[in-house]
Each structure stands twice: as structure tokens, then as C-alpha cells.
Design a protein around this motif. Structure first.
Motif, PDB file in Angstrom:
ATOM      1  N   UNK A 293       8.848-113.908 -28.205  1.00 51.76           N
ATOM      2  CA  UNK A 293       7.745-113.754 -27.247  1.00 51.76           C
ATOM      3  C   UNK A 293       6.755-112.692 -27.705  1.00 51.76           C
ATOM      4  N   UNK A 294       7.251-111.621 -28.341  1.00 54.94           N
ATOM      5  CA  UNK A 294       6.341-110.574 -28.811  1.00 54.94           C
ATOM      6  C   UNK A 294       5.404-111.113 -29.885  1.00 54.94           C
TER       7      UNK A 294
ATOM      8  N   UNK B 179      -2.362-114.847 -27.460  1.00 53.32           N
ATOM      9  CA  UNK B 179      -3.291-114.248 -26.499  1.00 53.32           C
ATOM     10  C   UNK B 179      -4.267-113.271 -27.135  1.00 53.32           C
ATOM     11  N   UNK B 180      -4.422-113.324 -28.449  1.00 52.70           N
ATOM     12  CA  UNK B 180      -5.290-112.372 -29.136  1.00 52.70           C
ATOM     13  C   UNK B 180      -6.765-112.541 -28.777  1.00 52.70           C
ATOM     14  N   UNK B 181      -7.171-113.746 -28.407  1.00 54.14           N
ATOM     15  CA  UNK B 181      -8.566-113.982 -27.995  1.00 54.14           C
ATOM     16  C   UNK B 181      -8.624-114.392 -26.528  1.00 54.14           C
ATOM     17  N   UNK B 182      -7.727-113.833 -25.737  1.00 51.43           N
ATOM     18  CA  UNK B 182      -7.643-114.191 -24.320  1.00 51.43           C
ATOM     19  C   UNK B 182      -8.982-114.037 -23.598  1.00 51.43           C
ATOM     20  N   UNK B 183      -9.718-112.984 -23.934  1.00 50.01           N
ATOM     21  CA  UNK B 183     -10.984-112.703 -23.259  1.00 50.01           C
ATOM     22  C   UNK B 183     -12.013-113.808 -23.479  1.00 50.01           C
ATOM     23  N   UNK B 184     -11.893-114.561 -24.570  1.00 54.25           N
ATOM     24  CA  UNK B 184     -12.835-115.655 -24.817  1.00 54.25           C
ATOM     25  C   UNK B 184     -12.621-116.800 -23.838  1.00 54.25           C
TER      26      UNK B 184
ATOM     27  N   UNK C 182       3.930-104.173 -25.978  1.00 50.60           N
ATOM     28  CA  UNK C 182       4.471-105.541 -25.843  1.00 50.60           C
ATOM     29  C   UNK C 182       5.880-105.569 -25.264  1.00 50.60           C
ATOM     30  N   UNK C 183       6.734-104.662 -25.720  1.00 45.76           N
ATOM     31  CA  UNK C 183       8.128-104.668 -25.257  1.00 45.76           C
ATOM     32  C   UNK C 183       8.224-104.307 -23.775  1.00 45.76           C
ATOM     33  N   UNK C 184       7.386-103.380 -23.330  1.00 43.11           N
ATOM     34  CA  UNK C 184       7.420-102.996 -21.918  1.00 43.11           C
ATOM     35  C   UNK C 184       6.986-104.162 -21.031  1.00 43.11           C
ATOM     36  N   UNK C 185       5.954-104.878 -21.477  1.00 44.35           N
ATOM     37  CA  UNK C 185       5.459-106.005 -20.694  1.00 44.35           C
ATOM     38  C   UNK C 185       6.479-107.133 -20.662  1.00 44.35           C
ATOM     39  N   UNK C 186       7.023-107.478 -21.821  1.00 45.13           N
ATOM     40  CA  UNK C 186       7.959-108.599 -21.906  1.00 45.13           C
ATOM     41  C   UNK C 186       9.314-108.265 -21.300  1.00 45.13           C
TER      42      UNK C 186
ATOM     43  N   UNK D   2      -1.244-105.682 -24.358  1.00 47.07           N
ATOM     44  CA  UNK D   2      -0.237-106.521 -25.010  1.00 47.07           C
ATOM     45  C   UNK D   2       0.080-106.015 -26.412  1.00 47.07           C
ATOM     46  N   UNK D   3      -0.907-105.462 -27.096  1.00 52.82           N
ATOM     47  CA  UNK D   3      -0.686-104.960 -28.446  1.00 52.82           C
ATOM     48  C   UNK D   3      -0.024-103.582 -28.449  1.00 52.82           C
TER      49      UNK D   3
END
Length: 312
Positions: free
Chosen positions: A211-212, A219-224, A194-198, A190-191
């Protein structure tokens, strides 16, 4: 009217999985998903039944899954067949253990509702649409983390009942590596892209910019989230549904003050940051609880090993 079919299709494959047939349970879910796609095409496109057709297609496919799972449960080995009179204390214990899972599912609706309200107050409809896009990407990981957490529950429960505590450590560490690994990988993507994903969702420049920003903050701490889900399911697996419920409830309640206060200080960024900060806060709280419980299991395993050596 068909909600009971949906409930049965969700519950019975889980019972089949815990009954020692995870491959069969997975196969039934795949059959149900593929059947839903075929029936959707037939009833929506060919029959032109629109939304009622979509609902009917879902219920038929889920009914097939539920009936097949029930058949395999009732025709399994004699030692695994449901039997005996209704046991009220056991039923209440099952509800207690399952309450954490219920709250975990409510968590997603909770996030959407409160975030949408705050985004409308402190931003605009564009940010609400951006949150929906970010949410779609987050759900991909939530499903992975939920799958890992649910998948690890049966073996941990078995090892706990058998007194094989060292295997619980091994299983939990493996699940943690997989869950955190996927989460870190997705956050990194995502970091970096970002543009390709969105870009898969829209070409609207204002929406993509909002959205970016949200993607990299929210979603910076998504893994938590994966760690929190896994810890809650661990406590369910070892029969400590109370702790699991507290963690699941805490995952929602800890967000309330951040979601209310942060937007006053940071504007729309405060709304995006509410989940990451609450994730960090809750993780700091539950790590000592988890470590203490795992330490007690390790200590019990050492005592059991020492006792076996003395007997020998």
C-alpha cells in the motif's frame, strides 16, 4: 426497489441548493447522515436485522431528506416554484448538461474494476487489498474536489447568465486554489507520513508495504483530479455540456492504453502509474481549452465594459 428514493435524495437537495438555499440543503444532508447512523444502530444492533436492516435504515434516512427537500421546494417563493408544462427541449438540455456528472461518477467504478483486474494479473490479492486502502484515501480528496466543483457551479452559472464574466474568473481561481491546495497538502502528507496514514487501516506488514508503494505512485498527481473535476463542472456551469462530457469521458478513456501497456514495461508499478500519467496527459490537453474559454470571457467582459463607457 428503493433506488428511486436514493435518486430523489441525491437530486432534490441539489435543486434546493441551486434555488438559493445551500445552507438548508447542507442541513438536510447532515440530518440524513445522522439519521442513518442512528437507524443503523437500532436496526442492525438492537433489532438484529443485519444487512436488510442496514438497507432499510439507509432508505428511511434518504426518504426523510427527499421529502423535506421536496417540501421546501414546493413551499418556496412564488418566483422559484416549479411551474409550466413539460418542456421536452429543456429536459433534453438538462440531460445533456448532467451527462458529464454521470460519467464522473462512473469514473470511480471504472478505476476500481480495471485496476483490480490488472493487479490480479501482474501481482496478487495483496496488491488488490492495497489498492482498496489507497482508494479509500483517494476518495477523501475526490469528495472534497467534487464538493468544490459542485459548489462553484451555481454562482458561475448565475454570473454567466448575468454577463458578469470577471466574477467568473475570480470564482474559478478561488475554487482552483482550494481544490489544488487540498490536493497538494494530501499528497505531501502521503509522502511524509505514509506509515502513519496506512497504519489506520491494517497492521499486516505485506499489505502495508504494498500500500505504501501504491500510495506514493497512484496518488502522486491526486491534485490534478481536482483540476479535471473543476474544469468539467465549469463547462457545465457555462452551458457547454458537450465539452464537459468530452473531458469526463476522456478522463476514463485516456487511462485505457496506459493501464494496458505500462504493466508490461514496469510490472505492478505500471498499474499504479496509469492514473498519474493519464492525469498529466489529460491536463495538458484540457488546459488550452480552458484557457481559451476563459480568455474569450475576459475579452467579452472588456468589450462590454468599453461599450458601457461609450454609452456613458
Amino acid at each position: 426497489m428503493g433506488s428511486w428514493v436514493t435518486i430523489a435524495a441525491g437530486a432534490l437537495p441539489l435543486l434546493l441548493r441551486n434555488n438559493g438555499k445551500p445552507e438548508l440543503a447542507t442541513a438536510l444532508l447532515i440530518v440524513g447522515a445522522l439519521g442513518n447512523i442512528v437507524l443503523d444502530y437500532f436496526m442492525i444492533v438492537e433489532m438484529q436485522w443485519q444487512l436488510p436492516g442496514a438497507a432499510l435504515a439507509t432508505l428511511i434516512s434518504q426518504g426523510i431528506v427527499a421529502l423535506a427537500a421536496l417540501y421546501f421546494l414546493l413551499t418556496s417563493g412564488e418566483e422559484n416554484k416549479p411551474k409550466g408544462a413539460f418542456n421536452q427541449p429543456l429536459a433534453l438540455e438538462i440531460l445533456k448538461q448532467g451527462a458529464a456528472g454521470l460519467v464522473m461518477f462512473l469514473y470511480f467504478g471504472f478505476i476500481v474494476a480495471l485496476h483490480n483486474k490488472q493487479l490480479l494479473i501482474f501481482a496478487s490479492e495483496v496488491e488488490v487489498a492495497a489498492f482498496a486502502v489507497v482508494g479509500y484515501l483517494g476518495v477523501i480528496y475526490y469528495f472534497i474536489a467534487e464538493g468544490v466543483a459542485n459548489g462553484v457551479q451555481p454562482p458561475i452559472s448565475y454570473y454567466y447568465g448575468a454577463g458578469l464574466y470577471q466574477r467568473i474568473h475570480t470564482m474559478f481561481k478561488l475554487a482552483l486554489k482550494v481544490s489544488l491546495g487540498f490536493g497538494v497538502m494530501m499528497v505531501t502528507m502521503f509522502y511524509l507520513f505514509p506509515k502513519d496514514v496506512l497504519g489506520l487501516f491494517s497492521e499486516d506488514l505485506a499489505l502495508l508495504n504494498a500500500a505504501e508503494r501504491g500510495l506514493q505512485l497512484h496518488l502522486s498527481t491526486l491534485f490534478l483530479d481536482g483540476f479535471i473535476f473543476l474544469t468539467s463542472m465549469y463547462f457545465v456551469a457555462v452551458g457547454k455540456g458537450g465539452k464537459a462530457l468530452v473531458i469526463s469521458l476522456g478522463n476514463m478513456l485516456v487511462q485505457l492504453p496506459f493501464l494496458y501497456l505500462l504493466p508490461f514495461w514496469f510490472g505492478v508499478d505500471g498499474v499504479w502509474l496509469a492514473v498519474p500519467i493519464s492525469n498529466i496527459t489529460l491536463t495538458v490537453i484540457i488546459i488550452p481549452l480552458l484557457w481559451r474559454d476563459l480568455y474569450q470571457l475576459k475579452h467579452a467582459d472588456m468589450e462590454a465594459t468599453s461599450g458601457d463607457k461609450l454609452c456613458a
